[in-house]
Enzyme design. Structure first.
Site, PDB file in Angstrom:
ATOM      1  N   ARG A 209      27.669  34.640 -45.550  1.00 64.44           N
ATOM      2  CA  ARG A 209      28.948  35.608 -44.739  1.00 64.44           C
ATOM      3  C   ARG A 209      29.617  36.474 -45.816  1.00 64.44           C
ATOM      4  O   ARG A 209      29.996  37.417 -45.349  1.00 64.44           O
ATOM      5  CB  ARG A 209      29.695  34.388 -44.219  1.00 64.44           C
ATOM      6  CG  ARG A 209      30.735  34.882 -43.277  1.00 64.44           C
ATOM      7  CD  ARG A 209      31.485  33.869 -42.412  1.00 64.44           C
ATOM      8  NE  ARG A 209      32.527  33.417 -43.309  1.00 64.44           N
ATOM      9  CZ  ARG A 209      33.742  33.727 -43.230  1.00 64.44           C
ATOM     10  NH1 ARG A 209      34.258  34.666 -42.423  1.00 64.44           N
ATOM     11  NH2 ARG A 209      34.475  33.242 -44.194  1.00 64.44           N
TER      12      ARG A 209
ATOM     13  N   GLU B 202      30.070  23.411 -28.282  1.00 64.53           N
ATOM     14  CA  GLU B 202      28.893  22.819 -29.142  1.00 64.53           C
ATOM     15  C   GLU B 202      29.569  22.297 -30.417  1.00 64.53           C
ATOM     16  O   GLU B 202      30.729  22.671 -30.912  1.00 64.53           O
ATOM     17  CB  GLU B 202      27.995  24.088 -29.472  1.00 64.53           C
ATOM     18  CG  GLU B 202      28.752  25.241 -30.391  1.00 64.53           C
ATOM     19  CD  GLU B 202      28.287  26.225 -30.381  1.00 64.53           C
ATOM     20  OE1 GLU B 202      26.885  26.529 -30.994  1.00 64.53           O
ATOM     21  OE2 GLU B 202      28.651  27.417 -29.803  1.00 64.53           O
TER      22      GLU B 202
ATOM     23  N   ASP C  67      -1.736  39.542 -56.338  1.00 64.99           N
ATOM     24  CA  ASP C  67      -1.060  40.549 -57.094  1.00 64.99           C
ATOM     25  C   ASP C  67      -1.806  41.839 -56.711  1.00 64.99           C
ATOM     26  O   ASP C  67      -1.166  43.074 -56.872  1.00 64.99           O
ATOM     27  CB  ASP C  67      -1.484  40.372 -58.673  1.00 64.99           C
ATOM     28  CG  ASP C  67      -0.359  39.166 -59.199  1.00 64.99           C
ATOM     29  OD1 ASP C  67       0.632  38.861 -58.252  1.00 64.99           O
ATOM     30  OD2 ASP C  67      -0.710  38.579 -60.120  1.00 64.99           O
TER      31      ASP C  67
ATOM     32  N   LYS D 276      30.379  21.949 -34.193  1.00 60.94           N
ATOM     33  CA  LYS D 276      30.571  22.732 -35.220  1.00 60.94           C
ATOM     34  C   LYS D 276      29.857  22.142 -36.408  1.00 60.94           C
ATOM     35  O   LYS D 276      30.120  21.185 -36.953  1.00 60.94           O
ATOM     36  CB  LYS D 276      31.955  23.075 -35.523  1.00 60.94           C
ATOM     37  CG  LYS D 276      32.184  24.042 -36.587  1.00 60.94           C
ATOM     38  CD  LYS D 276      33.826  24.318 -36.762  1.00 60.94           C
ATOM     39  CE  LYS D 276      34.168  25.706 -37.480  1.00 60.94           C
ATOM     40  NZ  LYS D 276      33.504  25.575 -38.940  1.00 60.94           N
TER      41      LYS D 276
ATOM     42  N   LEU E  43      36.449  31.517 -37.408  1.00 56.14           N
ATOM     43  CA  LEU E  43      37.106  31.091 -36.041  1.00 56.14           C
ATOM     44  C   LEU E  43      38.526  30.628 -36.406  1.00 56.14           C
ATOM     45  O   LEU E  43      38.772  30.013 -37.304  1.00 56.14           O
ATOM     46  CB  LEU E  43      36.396  29.957 -35.484  1.00 56.14           C
ATOM     47  CG  LEU E  43      34.774  30.145 -35.217  1.00 56.14           C
ATOM     48  CD1 LEU E  43      34.130  28.977 -34.716  1.00 56.14           C
ATOM     49  CD2 LEU E  43      34.992  31.363 -34.031  1.00 56.14           C
TER      50      LEU E  43
END
Length: 727
Positions: free
Chosen positions: A154, A131, A52, A133, A98
């Site tokens: 997002r 890759e 603090d 998802k 996507l």
DNA sequence: GTGCCTCGAGTTCA
DNA sequence: CTCGAGGCAC
């Protein structure tokens, strides 16, 4: 406390600005480390009192030298009392979603489309990465000078929620990076491993708290905790797979860039591969699908990305998705259940939409009891072109139906089991009158939906229109959501938009007062009136969108607003267009093009993105007496503001009309167009007096000639690239 | 006329 | 998130 604060202030008062800056940097470093120890490692290395004291000193420096205060300073961030909500973060680069592929043919189309766009022959090499998802939620981590300064969800892709304090509690996310670019935004997925999920649920159950339906919900719920101490106790993981703003490139290829992220200390998915052909991509997909159950975390498909980053840049973006990537989804989980009933809902435009009421069933970890049935053809087993779907099998009440969640979200009916159809089940008869108001429900030639003709007489349409009016992209009145609109409508307090602005006059004082309604008090009534008053000033685009005219959504409304600049100019042109003979013809499709030359009409249809359907909707809706009176009454209560200029105003070609002709050698036509439009230019197909610039490649013919005759500036492809700074 | 692409309008559950 | 359809380029 006051005494200690004074002491901190006194110490700071003696410092020069440079000393203060250095001291603040030191304090920031120590507070960060302490936060890290406390929230992440659960092993405090400072006593609360010392912590603090450091924080008070930092706050005192920031108070004396406000410009030194960093928005993500630990004094504002971690350790602060839980806020009422999360702050908003505007992403420096938009977070995209996507496009999806559902089978090998879609993937093949994706690859072929990229070759076409880039004008690459079939034989030319073109590599992709593939890759898993991850089924979690995406997160954007912003590092400045190697320090994590913000973590954001997002959101809608443009702005997300600030969850920095929570992100710092995740072990996979470094708070500091060594040797990173000065600005680095790392994007990836927060998820929960199966083992952690099971343990968390067991613990929740033991404590009598609610358990989570699936790991994704658990991860989302955990990350969005207002108190970071709760998030710290939740076992979240992270994989990095992409990036946003960068001050220096991470590599020349997707694979290199991801390897760099791994070298910086981020977990990256070990099943990421580089593939040189469609066959390799599909083989890797099959391999991942085979191992899906043993990975220890949920995945819902495989993501393919063009490996070469220079090619990614050339391919660019569509409105919400990049052209250079696609998600190849695993087949959706299916479940059988019984169709109990088919209800009909009436939307804002009068559209009658059938909804399936189902015996509740678990699909993909969620209990589903409703599903959309789209329209009457869908129930009958046909698509919009009359082609059979589900083998032409129709859906009847009482049937056993197969349910899935499209995009893992929206429940839909995939199939029906005819062998279990109950005796005497009759085909569903789609109503031809509105179930809400009894008006005729008609289906226009070539239209897939049947619509109630009741207009504002129909309570369902009236309420839905009002909900649209107050929705987030329209008037966005705080405290007036769909629940409130329904209640006010039911009591006759609000029947049309203008009534909202009369609410205080009618129900602020007098016999019937808002504050006397159930659930409302003095304070909440005051807040609502204030929120409404604030919206008397409204942007022209929001206003036009809020009117809920068919075919006029957010984008068309913004285009109209930008073109007309004022409500008066807009409504005047619509009125004039409505009086012209062309618009008077009832059937648009029957109209002869030469009739459309009248000035107001062609001014409207001349706007990019606005065509005949929109113009007809505008003129017919806004000249209908009742509707127009309602709109006039509304507008009289408002101060309508002109839309701001385009964001791309600074670019050298903003607002210019450009035409490309001849052979382009460094880019395809589609690329050139997309690039030009991104810079605010309008790309036209032919040269006219309105053209500002002609970009002519070899073999340019009549267009170049015409441009010369009209005295229009003409440059070649290199000149264009130099102009836009892509030399 | 055909084939993108984008937009609009509809949808579920936590 | 998806479908259908409008708008526009080819």
């Amino acid at each position: 406390m006051a005494e200690e604060t004074e002491r901190a202030e006194a110490a700071v008062a003696a410092l020069s600005e440079a000393e203060a800056a250095a001291r603040l940097a030191e304090l920031t470093r120590r507070l960060d480390a302490a936060n890290r120890a406390y929230y992440q490692d659960d092993a405090p290395d400072l006593s609360d009192a010392d912590y603090d004291a450091l924080k008070r000193e930092a706050a005192a420096i920031e108070a004396r030298f406000p410009h030194l205060a960093h928005p993500d300073s630990p004094t504002a961030q971690v350790g602060a009392a839980p806020a009422e909500g999360f702050g908003k973060v505007t992403h420096a680069e938009r977070m995209l979603s996507l496009a999806n592929a559902f089978d090998a043919a879609d993937v093949a189309d994706f690859v072929a489309g990229i070759r076409r766009y880039l004008n690459l022959p079939d034989a030319a090499p073109l590599a992709f990465t593939a890759e898993p998802k991850i089924d979690g939620l995406s997160l954007s981590l912003r590092y400045e000078d190697g320090r994590l300064v913000s973590a954001a969800t997002r959101g809608d892709g443009v702005t997300g929620e600030n969850v920095t304090a929570n992100a710092l509690t995740i072990k996979d996310i470094p708070a500091r990076l060594e040797g990173a670019p000065a600005v680095l935004e790392v994007r990836g997925e927060v998820y929960m491993r199966h083992a952690d999920f099971a343990a968390l649920n067991a613990q929740q159950a033991a404590a009598g708290d609610k358990t989570f339906a699936n790991p994704r919900n658990a991860a989302a719920g955990s990350l969005r905790q207002l108190d970071p101490a709760v998030t710290r106790a939740r076992p979240l993981s992270f994989f990095a797979y992409s990036w946003g703003e960068l001050s220096a490139p991470l590599g020349r290829s997707q694979a290199e860039a991801v390897a760099r992220l791994a070298a910086l200390g981020f977990p990256t998915n070990p099943l990421t591969r580089r593939c040189d052909s469609l066959d390799e991509m599909l083989a890797h997909y099959a391999g991942i699908e085979e191992r899906r159950a043993t990975l220890g975390y949920d995945i819902d498909g495989v993501v393919y990305k063009v490996d070469d980053l220079a090619l990614q840049a050339r391919l660019g973006l569509r409105s919400t998705t990049p052209r250079w990537a696609i998600a190849h989804k695993f087949p959706a989980e299916l479940a059988w259940t019984r169709l109990e009933a088919i209800d009909i809902q009436v939307g804002r435009t009068g559209a009658l939409s059938p909804v399936a009421r189902l015996t509740p069933v678990t699909v993909g970890g969620v209990v589903v009891s409703n599903a959309t049935l789209h329209n009457e053809d869908y129930i009958a087993g046909r698509d919009s072109r009359g082609q059979p779907i589900r083998g032409g099998r129709d859906i009847r009440v009482g049937d056993w139906v197969q349910v899935y969640r499209a995009g893992d979200v929206i429940p839909k009916i995939a199939d029906v089991d005819l062998s279990r159809r109950p005796e005497g089940a009759a085909p569903f008869v789609f109503p031809v009158t509105c179930p809400e108001c009894g008006s005729d429900a008609v289906r226009e030639e070539g239209d897939a939906v049947r619509r109630c003709t009741g207009g504002l007489i129909c309570p369902a349409q009236a309420v839905e229109k009002l909900k649209h009016f107050v929705s987030r992209q329209a008037f966005d009145i705080e405290g007036l959501g769909s629940k409130q609109v329904e209640a006010f409508y039911a009591d006759g307090w609000i029947r049309e938009p203008a009534d909202i602005f009369d609410l205080e006059r009618n129900y602020g004082t007098g016999l019937r007062q808002l504050k006397n309604r159930e659930g409302w008090g003095e304070k909440s009534a005051r807040n609502l009136f204030d929120a409404i008053a604030e919206r008397r000033r409204i942007g022209l685009g929001r206003l036009i969108f809020a009117l809920g005219i068919r075919h006029v959504g957010e984008v068309a409304a913004a285009d109209l607003a930008r073109h007309f600049g004022s409500w008066a100019a807009f409504i005047d042109t619509v009125d004039r267009a409505a009086q012209e003979p062309a618009a008077a013809a009832p059937d648009v499709r029957a109209r002869k093009p030469h009739l459309a030359d009248s000035p107001a009409w062609s001014e409207i249809t001349g706007i990019d993105g606005i065509g005949e359907a929109v113009a007809v909707a505008l003129t017919t809706t806004l000249t209908q007496d009742a509707e127009r009176a309602s709109v006039d009454r509304l507008v009289a209560q408002l101060q309508v503001e002109a839309p701001p200029a385009r964001a791309t105003a600074g670019s050298p070609v903003a607002g210019k009309t450009v035409v490309f002709t001849g052979t382009l050698e460094k880019m395809t036509r589609a690329e050139a167009k997309a690039r030009a439009e991104a810079l605010g230019a309008k790309v036209a197909g032919s040269v006219s007096a309105k053209t500002d610039l002609l970009v002519a490649g070899p073999g340019a013919g009549s267009k170049a000639k015409k441009a010369a005759e009209l005295g229009i500036e003409t440059i070649d492809e290199d000149g264009w690239l130099a102009l836009i700074g892509d030399g």
